[in-house]
Design a protein around this motif. Structure first.
Motif, PDB file in Angstrom:
ATOM      1  N   UNK A 194       0.845  -1.208   0.000  1.00  0.00           N
ATOM      2  CA  UNK A 194       0.000   0.000   0.000  1.00  0.00           C
ATOM      3  C   UNK A 194       0.874   1.251   0.000  1.00  0.00           C
ATOM      4  N   UNK A 195       0.461   2.235  -0.788  1.00  0.00           N
ATOM      5  CA  UNK A 195       1.247   3.430  -0.966  1.00  0.00           C
ATOM      6  C   UNK A 195       0.972   4.434   0.149  1.00  0.00           C
ATOM      7  N   UNK A 196       2.028   4.871   0.786  1.00  0.00           N
ATOM      8  CA  UNK A 196       1.908   5.832   1.883  1.00  0.00           C
ATOM      9  C   UNK A 196       2.539   7.149   1.444  1.00  0.00           C
ATOM     10  N   UNK A 197       1.684   8.169   1.289  1.00  0.00           N
ATOM     11  CA  UNK A 197       2.198   9.477   0.876  1.00  0.00           C
ATOM     12  C   UNK A 197       2.596  10.350   2.064  1.00  0.00           C
ATOM     13  N   UNK A 198       2.565   9.780   3.274  1.00  0.00           N
ATOM     14  CA  UNK A 198       2.972  10.548   4.456  1.00  0.00           C
ATOM     15  C   UNK A 198       4.393  11.060   4.353  1.00  0.00           C
ATOM     16  N   UNK A 199       5.381  10.196   3.997  1.00  0.00           N
ATOM     17  CA  UNK A 199       6.758  10.695   3.843  1.00  0.00           C
ATOM     18  C   UNK A 199       6.882  11.777   2.761  1.00  0.00           C
ATOM     19  N   UNK A 200       6.050  11.682   1.696  1.00  0.00           N
ATOM     20  CA  UNK A 200       6.106  12.699   0.649  1.00  0.00           C
ATOM     21  C   UNK A 200       5.633  14.043   1.202  1.00  0.00           C
ATOM     22  N   UNK A 201       4.525  14.018   1.985  1.00  0.00           N
ATOM     23  CA  UNK A 201       4.024  15.267   2.558  1.00  0.00           C
ATOM     24  C   UNK A 201       5.027  15.858   3.547  1.00  0.00           C
ATOM     25  N   UNK A 202       5.666  14.985   4.366  1.00  0.00           N
ATOM     26  CA  UNK A 202       6.688  15.491   5.299  1.00  0.00           C
ATOM     27  C   UNK A 202       7.850  16.122   4.534  1.00  0.00           C
ATOM     28  N   UNK A 203       8.244  15.458   3.447  1.00  0.00           N
ATOM     29  CA  UNK A 203       9.328  15.990   2.626  1.00  0.00           C
ATOM     30  C   UNK A 203       8.947  17.347   2.035  1.00  0.00           C
ATOM     31  N   UNK A 204       7.702  17.454   1.553  1.00  0.00           N
ATOM     32  CA  UNK A 204       7.252  18.712   0.980  1.00  0.00           C
ATOM     33  C   UNK A 204       7.315  19.849   1.993  1.00  0.00           C
ATOM     34  N   UNK A 205       6.946  19.557   3.235  1.00  0.00           N
ATOM     35  CA  UNK A 205       7.001  20.587   4.270  1.00  0.00           C
ATOM     36  C   UNK A 205       8.435  21.090   4.431  1.00  0.00           C
ATOM     37  N   UNK A 206       9.397  20.183   4.407  1.00  0.00           N
ATOM     38  CA  UNK A 206      10.801  20.582   4.563  1.00  0.00           C
ATOM     39  C   UNK A 206      11.310  21.312   3.324  1.00  0.00           C
ATOM     40  N   UNK A 207      10.883  20.841   2.147  1.00  0.00           N
ATOM     41  CA  UNK A 207      11.329  21.516   0.923  1.00  0.00           C
ATOM     42  C   UNK A 207      10.843  22.958   0.889  1.00  0.00           C
ATOM     43  N   UNK A 208       9.607  23.166   1.293  1.00  0.00           N
ATOM     44  CA  UNK A 208       9.047  24.512   1.264  1.00  0.00           C
ATOM     45  C   UNK A 208       9.623  25.388   2.364  1.00  0.00           C
ATOM     46  N   UNK A 209       9.849  24.802   3.531  1.00  0.00           N
ATOM     47  CA  UNK A 209      10.317  25.605   4.656  1.00  0.00           C
ATOM     48  C   UNK A 209      11.814  25.860   4.605  1.00  0.00           C
ATOM     49  N   UNK A 210      12.592  24.874   4.149  1.00  0.00           N
ATOM     50  CA  UNK A 210      14.053  25.008   4.198  1.00  0.00           C
ATOM     51  C   UNK A 210      14.660  25.256   2.826  1.00  0.00           C
ATOM     52  N   UNK A 213      13.338  25.923  -0.280  1.00  0.00           N
ATOM     53  CA  UNK A 213      12.895  27.088  -1.038  1.00  0.00           C
ATOM     54  C   UNK A 213      13.379  28.381  -0.402  1.00  0.00           C
ATOM     55  N   UNK A 214      13.356  28.443   0.918  1.00  0.00           N
ATOM     56  CA  UNK A 214      13.854  29.642   1.590  1.00  0.00           C
ATOM     57  C   UNK A 214      15.333  29.864   1.277  1.00  0.00           C
ATOM     58  N   UNK A 215      16.089  28.763   1.237  1.00  0.00           N
ATOM     59  CA  UNK A 215      17.518  28.873   0.920  1.00  0.00           C
ATOM     60  C   UNK A 215      17.731  29.334  -0.523  1.00  0.00           C
ATOM     61  N   UNK A 216      16.965  28.753  -1.466  1.00  0.00           N
ATOM     62  CA  UNK A 216      17.122  29.149  -2.867  1.00  0.00           C
ATOM     63  C   UNK A 216      16.743  30.615  -3.065  1.00  0.00           C
ATOM     64  N   UNK A 217      15.718  31.078  -2.373  1.00  0.00           N
ATOM     65  CA  UNK A 217      15.325  32.479  -2.485  1.00  0.00           C
ATOM     66  C   UNK A 217      16.392  33.403  -1.907  1.00  0.00           C
ATOM     67  N   UNK A 218      17.044  32.969  -0.809  1.00  0.00           N
ATOM     68  CA  UNK A 218      18.137  33.769  -0.238  1.00  0.00           C
ATOM     69  C   UNK A 218      19.324  33.829  -1.198  1.00  0.00           C
ATOM     70  N   UNK A 219      19.602  32.718  -1.875  1.00  0.00           N
ATOM     71  CA  UNK A 219      20.681  32.729  -2.868  1.00  0.00           C
ATOM     72  C   UNK A 219      20.353  33.674  -4.024  1.00  0.00           C
ATOM     73  N   UNK A 220      19.116  33.640  -4.483  1.00  0.00           N
ATOM     74  CA  UNK A 220      18.713  34.520  -5.579  1.00  0.00           C
ATOM     75  C   UNK A 220      18.883  35.985  -5.184  1.00  0.00           C
ATOM     76  N   UNK A 221      18.545  36.299  -3.943  1.00  0.00           N
ATOM     77  CA  UNK A 221      18.580  37.689  -3.502  1.00  0.00           C
ATOM     78  C   UNK A 221      19.967  38.156  -3.094  1.00  0.00           C
ATOM     79  N   UNK A 222      20.814  37.242  -2.559  1.00  0.00           N
ATOM     80  CA  UNK A 222      22.090  37.665  -1.985  1.00  0.00           C
ATOM     81  C   UNK A 222      23.309  37.119  -2.726  1.00  0.00           C
TER      82      UNK A 222
END
Length: 774
Positions: free
Chosen positions: A653-669, A671-680
């Motif tokens: 059975x497919x569990x998308x829980x790890x995918x959702x947890x990963x998405x939370x980290x990608x968006x919080x950490x 993406x924030x890092x990539x945006x800081x690189x773009x700006x600085x």
């Protein structure tokens, strides 16, 4: 001793020359002639001694011209001219002695503080022992202000003064698990380390041997200059004889001899070459003599070994693979493995311990540690029996599917794997690889800009891995699966078409290094047989130092040719003028002194900073870039987690829980890092590299990463009901696509941006020769 003798001669002749001028000004011309005659006699005695020494060695010497000029000055009553010749002779030999001493001093300073004792950490406390008694695996204590006695691996954090090896003045912070070289100074609190080499095999002992070999020998150009100077003697004597014969005036002959001393040849060329050796030594490049410097300048074909040269030469943990039904999370598997590996001197152990510290994992001291050579390591950590090593050793019976999958990845990626069992249950696989140095492609381009026309990768590694590295760094040809004999044959074949430079760092590179036009060894992590066989040795772990050394060598050769051309051209003109009777001996002596000073001054410009492959950045930009690089390293494990999560979606059975947890980290950490690189970061790159075009590619991938994460978010949010196989296919496709983009983007950033600056806490140890501005 020699420099003191030359200094005494220069002072004595100069004082006598000035005293004669003072006496003349007082109206006592006869007394002045006596004083100048004394200076002339001193010069005559010195040149006579030099000629006798040369005769005993059966060497031709152009000092005969100076000797004849001094004798002639006394014979025709030109005492002032004789005194000037004596001062000219003394100043020339003094400059030569000082230049030679300076080159030796720059080299010898590297070995001035070789450690003699070590403090072994025992159950009863530290015990001081001779450094020769330290064995691999010993635990040592290095107190504040003490010199690290042997190469080792830190058991805890340390602040080190590495200026003796790197020339960088600021202390460097090192973490547990990092390698430390002998000869550096502990600039912080007492540190503990595990010896990974004996004193004889450690860095500083190798440096001492290298310095003994690296005294400034005679370069090919210098030898040519010497031969030309000797050939200049009969020409001078013929011209002086003709001037005398046609005019019957011996004064003209003496005038020709006075201006004929070939000091530009005798002094300017070796001074320029030795200055180049001195300049290279300051930047951590030991050039073993003038011949090696000239061969470095002449090199047109560059051959590289891969491991430790184009790659880091030490493994880095890239991922921790655990089973889907893991009873321990990946971070805990790594923590247990690193805790056990603290007691091992194996090179993979250092990488695992360093990775755990980078992830801020709390390590504990292992107990009952046993190592089975060829298999692995086992011991107790926090009440768990932990075993590290080969799959066949930690897994009894058939290999689980996830283990087989993990074993395929190293074969595809050219990486290494360490299997982990906890309480006799397979718990995870640690994947490590030897990454390409981020600055390697930039350095190859710099070599081409410096005049290298062909770049060849020569390695004993597999063809697939070698071809990948070759494509990344941009070489012209790749030769894989090479043993030492193959490397030797390839160097000889390339040498037939153009002068070669061979770069390597291993024992198997030694024959090729010795056969190349000039062999360059990377010995930053310890001097090996390759360093003994090489002509040039880099004792800093920066490839840009080699590119700068080539530029320095070529500049010094150009300076030497220029100094000789100017000096000898002016001397030839002066000889003709003297033969025609328009330049009396006294004026000729003054003119020749000026010519010599001009030629030597030109030669000494080789000591000035040469063009280098540096990027100018302000201190504020450096601090910002270092901070962003630290964040960049922190999110690396998150990138590998994208692939791990995708791999886990392989059956129902497919569990998308790890995918959702990963998405939370990608968006919080992430993406924030990539945006800081773009700006600085990208504005810093644009300022350093000269325009926004240099950053447009990175800016585009920033946008694509944000786009792909948004697509993944929308896809996952739509899957709120039962997940079908087709849905999982879409999710896995998005994850794998995002993983590929992130890997490529990180590699581009490390090459294009972060290779410009030193790593945080290691000022000046950056990989592309950072130069501060402002």
């Amino acid at each position: 001793m020699r420099q003191q003798r030359e200094r005494a001669l220069f002072l004595a002749t100069t004082v006598l020359l000035l005293a004669g001028l003072a006496v003349t000004a007082a109206g006592a011309r006869q007394a002045a002639e006596v004083v100048w005659g004394a200076a002339t006699l001193l010069g005559l005695l010195y040149s006579t001694a030099s000629l006798i020494t040369a005769a005993r060695r059966r060497e031709a010497s152009v000092d005969v011209i100076a000797w004849l000029a001094l004798v002639g000055a006394l014979w025709v009553g030109e005492a002032f001219a004789g005194a000037m010749i004596a001062v000219m002779l003394a100043s020339g030999v003094l400059l030569e002695a000082r230049a030679a001493a300076r080159a030796r001093r720059e080299l010898s300073a590297l070995a001035a503080r070789a450690p003699r004792t070590a403090r072994r950490d025992t159950a009863s406390g530290p015990v001081e022992v001779p450094v020769s008694e330290v064995t691999v695996g010993d635990r040592l204590v290095v107190g504040s202000g003490e010199i690290v006695p042997v190469d080792g691996r830190l058991l805890g954090p340390a602040v080190l003064d590495e200026s003796a090896l790197t020339g960088e003045p600021l202390p460097v912070e090192r973490h547990a698990g990092e390698d430390v070289r002998s000869g550096v100074v502990n600039a912080g609190s007492p540190a503990r380390l595990t010896a990974t080499a004996t004193a004889e095999a450690s860095t500083y002992a190798g440096v001492v041997r290298l310095v003994e070999q690296a005294q400034a020998g005679s370069a090919p150009f210098v030898r040519i200059a010497d031969r030309f100077a000797v050939a200049f003697v009969p020409v001078t004597l013929l011209l002086a004889g003709l001037a005398w014969a046609f005019t019957g005036d011996p004064v003209r002959a003496v005038a020709v001899l006075v201006v004929a001393t070939p000091c530009p040849l005798l002094l300017a060329a070796p001074i320029a070459i030795m200055s180049g050796i001195s300049r290279a030594a300051r930047s951590g490049v030991i050039v073993k003599g003038g011949g090696a410097l000239e061969q470095l300048a002449a090199g047109r074909v560059l051959l590289f070994d891969k491991t430790g040269t184009l790659t880091a030469g030490r493994p880095v943990l890239t991922d921790v693979v655990t089973p889907v039904e893991a009873h321990l999370p990946a971070a805990e598997v790594l923590r247990l493995a690193a805790s056990l590996d603290q007691s091992s001197a194996h090179v993979l152990a250092g990488a695992i311990v360093t990775a755990a510290h980078d992830r801020a994992l709390a390590l504990t001291a292992p107990e009952e540690v046993h190592e089975r050579h060829g298999y692995g390591l086992e011991g107790m950590v926090d009440g768990h029996r932990v075993r590290l090593g080969k799959a066949a050793w930690i897994v009894h019976g058939p290999l689980p599917g996830w283990v087989r999958h993990a074993r395929r990845r190293p074969a595809l990626d050219g990486s290494l794997s360490v299997f982990v069992a906890v309480d006799d249950v397979p718990a995870g696989v640690l994947l490590l690889e030897d990454p390409v140095r981020p600055q390697a492609p930039r350095m190859i381009r710099a070599m081409r800009a410096a005049g290298v026309t062909r770049v060849v990768l020569v390695t004993g590694d597999r063809a697939e891995t070698a071809e990948t590295v070759g494509r990344i760094v941009g070489v012209d040809a790749v030769h894989a699966d090479c043993d030492p004999a193959d490397k030797l044959s390839l160097v000889r074949a390339e040498q037939e078409s153009a002068p070669t430079i061979m770069v390597g760092d291993g024992v198997n590179d030694a024959p090729a290094l010795a056969a190349a036009g000039v062999g360059v060894a990377l010995a930053a992590r310890g001097a090996t047989a390759s360093a003994e066989a090489a002509d040039v040795v880099l004792i800093v772990d920066r490839l840009d130092a080699l590119a700068d050394a080539i530029l320095t060598a070529r500049r010094c050769r150009t300076v030497a040719v220029g100094a000789v051309t100017v000096g000898m051209g002016l001397s030839a003109v002066a000889m003709l003028v003297a033969a025609a009777g328009y330049l009396p001996p006294a004026a000729g002596a003054l003119l020749q002194e000026g010519i010599d000073v001009a030629a030597i001054a030109i030669a000494l410009t080789a000591l000035l900073p040469a063009p280098s492959h540096t990027v100018a950045m302000t201190p504020a930009d450096v601090v910002t870039a270092q901070r962003l690089y630290a964040e960049h390293r922190d999110v690396r494990p998150l990138v590998e987690q994208v692939r791990t999560v995708a791999d886990a979606l392989n059956r129902a059975p497919y569990d998308l829980g790890p995918v959702r947890d990963l998405l939370e980290q990608l968006e919080a950490r992430l993406l924030a890092h990539e945006q800081a690189e773009e700006a600085e970061l990208l504005p810093i790159m644009a300022r350093a590299l000269g325009g926004v075009e240099a950053t447009s590619g990175l800016s585009r991938t920033h946008a694509e990463i944000e786009h792909q994460i948004g697509r993944l978010r929308r896809t996952v949010d739509d899957l709120v009901q039962q997940v079908e196989p087709e849905d999982v296919t879409d999710v896995r496709r998005l994850l794998y696509g995002l993983y590929a983009i992130l890997r490529l983007h990180n590699a581009q950033e490390e090459e294009g941006a972060f290779s410009l600056v030193p790593e945080p806490g290691t000022p000046g140890a950056g990989v592309s020769g950072l130069r501060h501005r402002g």
